[in-house]
Write a protein that holds these residues in place. Structure first.
Motif, mmCIF file in Angstrom:
data_model
loop_
_atom_site.group_PDB
_atom_site.id
_atom_site.type_symbol
_atom_site.label_atom_id
_atom_site.label_comp_id
_atom_site.label_asym_id
_atom_site.label_seq_id
_atom_site.Cartn_x
_atom_site.Cartn_y
_atom_site.Cartn_z
ATOM 1 N N HIS A 7 5.606 108.432 52.928
ATOM 2 C CA HIS A 7 5.939 107.604 51.769
ATOM 3 C C HIS A 7 7.443 107.672 51.604
ATOM 4 O O HIS A 7 8.015 108.749 51.593
ATOM 5 C CB HIS A 7 5.242 108.117 50.502
ATOM 6 C CG HIS A 7 5.242 107.131 49.380
ATOM 7 N ND1 HIS A 7 6.368 106.870 48.628
ATOM 8 C CD2 HIS A 7 4.267 106.329 48.882
ATOM 9 C CE1 HIS A 7 6.078 105.961 47.721
ATOM 10 N NE2 HIS A 7 4.822 105.626 47.851
ATOM 11 N N VAL A 13 5.425 105.847 43.182
ATOM 12 C CA VAL A 13 4.086 106.227 43.619
ATOM 13 C C VAL A 13 3.118 105.863 42.491
ATOM 14 O O VAL A 13 3.261 106.340 41.369
ATOM 15 C CB VAL A 13 3.997 107.733 43.922
ATOM 16 C CG1 VAL A 13 2.570 108.109 44.313
ATOM 17 C CG2 VAL A 13 4.980 108.122 45.021
ATOM 18 N N ASP A 196 -1.634 106.233 45.364
ATOM 19 C CA ASP A 196 -1.018 105.263 46.278
ATOM 20 C C ASP A 196 -2.011 104.683 47.284
ATOM 21 O O ASP A 196 -1.628 104.283 48.379
ATOM 22 C CB ASP A 196 0.159 105.914 47.016
ATOM 23 C CG ASP A 196 1.333 104.961 47.155
ATOM 24 O OD1 ASP A 196 1.615 104.222 46.202
ATOM 25 O OD2 ASP A 196 1.956 104.957 48.232
ATOM 26 N N LYS A 198 -3.957 106.148 49.108
ATOM 27 C CA LYS A 198 -3.971 106.954 50.336
ATOM 28 C C LYS A 198 -4.924 108.142 50.235
ATOM 29 O O LYS A 198 -5.643 108.442 51.178
ATOM 30 C CB LYS A 198 -2.557 107.454 50.662
ATOM 31 C CG LYS A 198 -1.583 106.355 51.074
ATOM 32 C CD LYS A 198 -0.223 106.959 51.418
ATOM 33 C CE LYS A 198 0.724 105.902 51.988
ATOM 34 N NZ LYS A 198 1.121 104.899 50.982
ATOM 35 N N VAL A 217 1.261 112.685 49.332
ATOM 36 C CA VAL A 217 1.771 111.321 49.372
ATOM 37 C C VAL A 217 3.277 111.267 49.188
ATOM 38 O O VAL A 217 3.981 110.529 49.902
ATOM 39 C CB VAL A 217 1.090 110.459 48.283
ATOM 40 C CG1 VAL A 217 1.710 109.065 48.232
ATOM 41 C CG2 VAL A 217 -0.410 110.364 48.541
#
Length: 227
Positions: A7, A13, A196, A198, A217
């Protein structure tokens, strides 16, 4: 060692948190997540977006005592309710949070519709948190339109607009879509946090666990990089 997902350093974020306003574990989990963010020197990178997840769609629209609500959804007796609430109160107070078992519960669908409006105006997290904190500390009737309009104005929203939304069915589709999306992402309940898009976590994690999720992240905090 925590696996880090790439990231860009310093970039925003987005943390999505599916929650219900009347959910005790959401109350605790939200504050733990906020604490994990606050511990980072780059805390201003993180944006919490509240997503709707109505835990009890069949709840009555008229407020009922917390004891009645608990027995209706979980079964058991008044003694079970009092034991569960005492345990929850102890957990909350260990987190430095006030918590009153003496609450009135009702259907939260309309509340979520107002949260959707607040999200649209960039005040969703602040509105949600103020309403929920007021509910669990026993200082706010979250099912009263005037109270919600007051909170809206407190966080920079239009109180008259809140009353209009409550008197209509605006944002209903968004509330339902949020819950459907959470289910697709694997949530069986709330709180449910996705960072995010993820990594995610089910349930009210401890502060260090949320911290590790952020590290994955956004990278570790400066002190960890130096160690």
């Amino acid at each position: 060692m925590v696996e880090q997902l790439t990231h860009p350093e310093g970039s925003k974020v987005v943390i999505e948190m599916w929650a219900d306003l009347g959910c005790p574990w959401c109350y605790v989990g939200k504050h733990r997540l906020q604490a994990a963010i606050a511990q980072r020197p780059d805390a201003d990178r993180f944006e919490i977006v509240m997503r709707s997840f109505e835990l009890d769609p069949g709840a009555p629209t008229e407020p009922e005592k917390n004891e009645t609500s608990y027995i209706r959804t979980h079964g058991g007796t008044a003694a079970h309710v009092h034991q569960a609430e005492r345990q929850m109160q102890v957990i909350a107070r260990k987190e430095g949070l006030e918590y009153t078992p003496d609450r009135m519960n009702a259907n939260t669908f309309d509340l979520h519709r107002v949260v959707q409006y607040a999200n649209e105006q960039g005040r969703g997290s602040e509105f949600f948190s103020t309403v929920q904190d007021g509910f669990f500390t026993g200082v706010l009737d979250i099912h009263a339109p005037d109270a919600l309009a007051w909170v809206a104005e407190l966080v920079g929203l239009d109180g008259r607009r809140v009353r209009e939304i409550l008197a209509s069915d605006e944002y209903a589709d968004r509330v339902r879509a949020d819950r459907d999306e959470a289910t697709r992402l694997g949530a069986g309940g709330v709180p449910f946090v996705v960072v995010d898009r993820k990594v995610g976590a089910r349930g009210a994690q401890k502060v260090p666990a949320y911290g590790r999720l952020l590290d994955q992240v956004a990278g570790p905090v400066a002190s960890e990089r130096a160690s």
